[in-house]
Design an enzyme around this catalytic site. Structure first.
Site, short mmCIF file in Angstrom:
data_model
loop_
_atom_site.label_atom_id
_atom_site.label_comp_id
_atom_site.label_asym_id
_atom_site.label_seq_id
_atom_site.Cartn_x
_atom_site.Cartn_y
_atom_site.Cartn_z
N GLU A 41 -42.14 33.71 -35.83
CA GLU A 41 -42.95 33.20 -34.72
C GLU A 41 -43.49 31.80 -35.01
OE1 GLU A 41 -44.14 35.31 -31.78
OE2 GLU A 41 -42.36 36.47 -32.27
N HIS A 89 -50.88 36.94 -33.74
CA HIS A 89 -50.49 35.87 -34.66
C HIS A 89 -51.66 35.56 -35.59
CE1 HIS A 89 -47.52 34.31 -31.42
NE2 HIS A 89 -46.85 34.97 -32.34
N CYS A 134 -52.92 27.35 -30.02
CA CYS A 134 -51.59 27.77 -29.56
C CYS A 134 -50.85 26.63 -28.89
CB CYS A 134 -51.72 28.93 -28.56
SG CYS A 134 -52.08 30.53 -29.30
#
Length: 451
Positions: free
Chosen positions: A180, A255, A374
């Protein structure tokens, strides 16, 4: 590296532009905000302008700021691969009727969260003195699995000069190598131009291993993190591999950047960030050439619910010329009393370099589960590497004005999930993206441009 050379190294935050099909489809399992807002009406124009305003304000404050384009959406090619045929409008209509969940997936604007675009190693840490890039495979969810090919094209178009930049293939898109990107990677160092230690955080081991979450999937494997480190030529002395606490994942921390953020020598983290907190800190201290500055937020100060809802740890931590740091937090941090009190009484008043907090409204992104951190991909670059960039991707007042006008020309201010089948939306999006590549001067990067 000489002192003058160290001072000529900057971290550039490349923010992803919010795409024209930004919508709330609740696609991300384990992302509490995304799931809870699924089905609501979004405002793509507001989302893009909020992102641009954040970029502009940071640029005005003296931080180096870049821009990355969104993906081609809807991805009608993906629908054709899955058996839908006919004209574009026929494909969209059939998908809307027979498999609406697939239509929502191929319209996702999730590439705005460029922390997931890939993992970057700066040239100071690389044996060949080049900046290394590996696009993330994002294989854990279909709507994100569609991104890596175009992400690779975009990164190679901007970071094109082979003298300065090295690009690696995406890891195999299998559960064993679930990757990721930089959302699970933090580089800790003294000055940006000094050698750093790379903290890779994983949620599970593919081949045996420790505890795993029970409620939500772990999206990063140890094996993927190790493979990226090998691609970039990082040694054992330069890397720390730590397991994310499985209870945090089950609380919605999909995450690591939702529970910890690092910058320079500072690691701001929640008590529940790592399964082996002390072991992780001890290994970082042993390998870093500059003293680690851990800033720990205990569970009694900020609950897991508050951490996930506010995205306190999904904030940007930025270094100022005087050595202090600024924390850029989403507006939701002010809405949670415990979080705002912790910022004021624990972070700002604590014995650490964080001296300022800036609040930014990125609600359109937050409702889909992405905060300020993000939205950006961090790339440490020397003067020569910045000069070698291709295109018009470093933000200026003129580029900001052009991008704002572009958004106002093409973006809708109302988009419900049912609107995704509108063939006009697809046409508007392609027209907008074609013009965007010209504005950014990055050449052809999209499937419809490449043929």
């Amino acid at each position: 590296m000489s002192a003058s050379a160290i001072n000529n190294v900057q971290e550039v935050n490349f923010d992803g532009l919010v795409g024209p099909t930004h919508n709330y489809s609740g696609l991300a399992v384990g992302n509490v905000a995304s799931m809870s807002h699924g089905g609501l009406v979004s405002n793509p124009k507001e989302g893009a302008l909020q992102g641009l305003l954040k970029m502009k304000s940071l640029m005005d404050a003296g931080y180096a700021q870049g821009v990355l384009p969104p993906q081609q959406r809807p991805d009608i090619g993906a629908l054709r691969d899955l058996g839908f045929s006919g004209s574009n409008s026929e494909v969209l209509a059939r998908a809307a009727k027979e498999a609406p969940q697939l239509l929502r997936a191929v319209c996702s604007a999730s590439s705005m969260w460029t922390a997931n675009a890939g993992t970057i190693t700066p040239s100071i840490d690389a044996l060949d003195s080049r900046v290394h890039f590996t696009p993330a495979n994002l294989q854990s969810s279909f709507h994100r699995y569609l991104e890596p090919q175009t992400t690779g094209h975009v990164l190679q178009a901007i970071f094109r000069d082979e003298q300065h930049f090295a690009h690696h293939p995406v890891l195999p898109a299998t559960p064993a190598f679930s990757d990721e990107g930089a959302a699970n990677h933090t580089r800790l160092c003294g000055e940006y131009g000094e050698p750093g230690v790379h903290l890779f955080v994983y949620g599970r081991q593919a081949f045996g291993g420790e505890r795993a979450p029970q409620r939500y999937p772990a999206r990063q494997t140890l094996e993927a993190s190790q493979a990226v480190a090998r691609q970039h030529g990082l040694t054992e002395a330069q890397t720390v591999f730590a397991q994310q606490h499985p209870d945090a994942i089950d609380a919605g921390v999909f995450h690591n950047d939702v529970i910890a953020v690092g910058n320079g020598p500072v690691l701001l983290y929640h008590e529940m960030a790592f399964l082996d907190e002390e072991g992780t800190l001890d290994e970082l201290r042993a390998k870093m050439s500059t003293p680690l500055i851990p800033v720990r937020v205990p569970l009694e100060a900020v609950s897991m619910e508050d951490a996930v809802a506010s995205y306190l740890f999904n904030s940007q931590l930025l270094t100022n010329p005087d050595g202090t740091m600024t924390l850029v937090v989403p507006g939701e941090c002010q809405e949670r009393e415990a979080v705002w009190s912790t910022i004021q009484n624990h972070l700002l008043a604590g014995n650490n370099p964080i001296s300022e907090v800036i609040v930014k409204d990125v609600k359109q992104s937050m409702r889909n589960g992405g905060g300020p951190a993000c939205l950006r991909l961090r790339v440490v670059l020397t003067d020569a590497e910045r000069a070698a960039l291709t295109g018009r991707v470093l933000l200026t007042d003129a580029l900001y004005d052009d991008l704002t006008a572009w958004v106002n020309r093409y973006y809708r201010d109302w988009l419900a999930p049912d609107d995704l089948a509108d063939p006009l939306l697809a046409e508007e999006s392609l027209t907008a993206l074609d013009e965007l590549t010209q504005l950014l001067k990055i050449g052809s990067v999209y499937p419809f441009q490449l043929g």
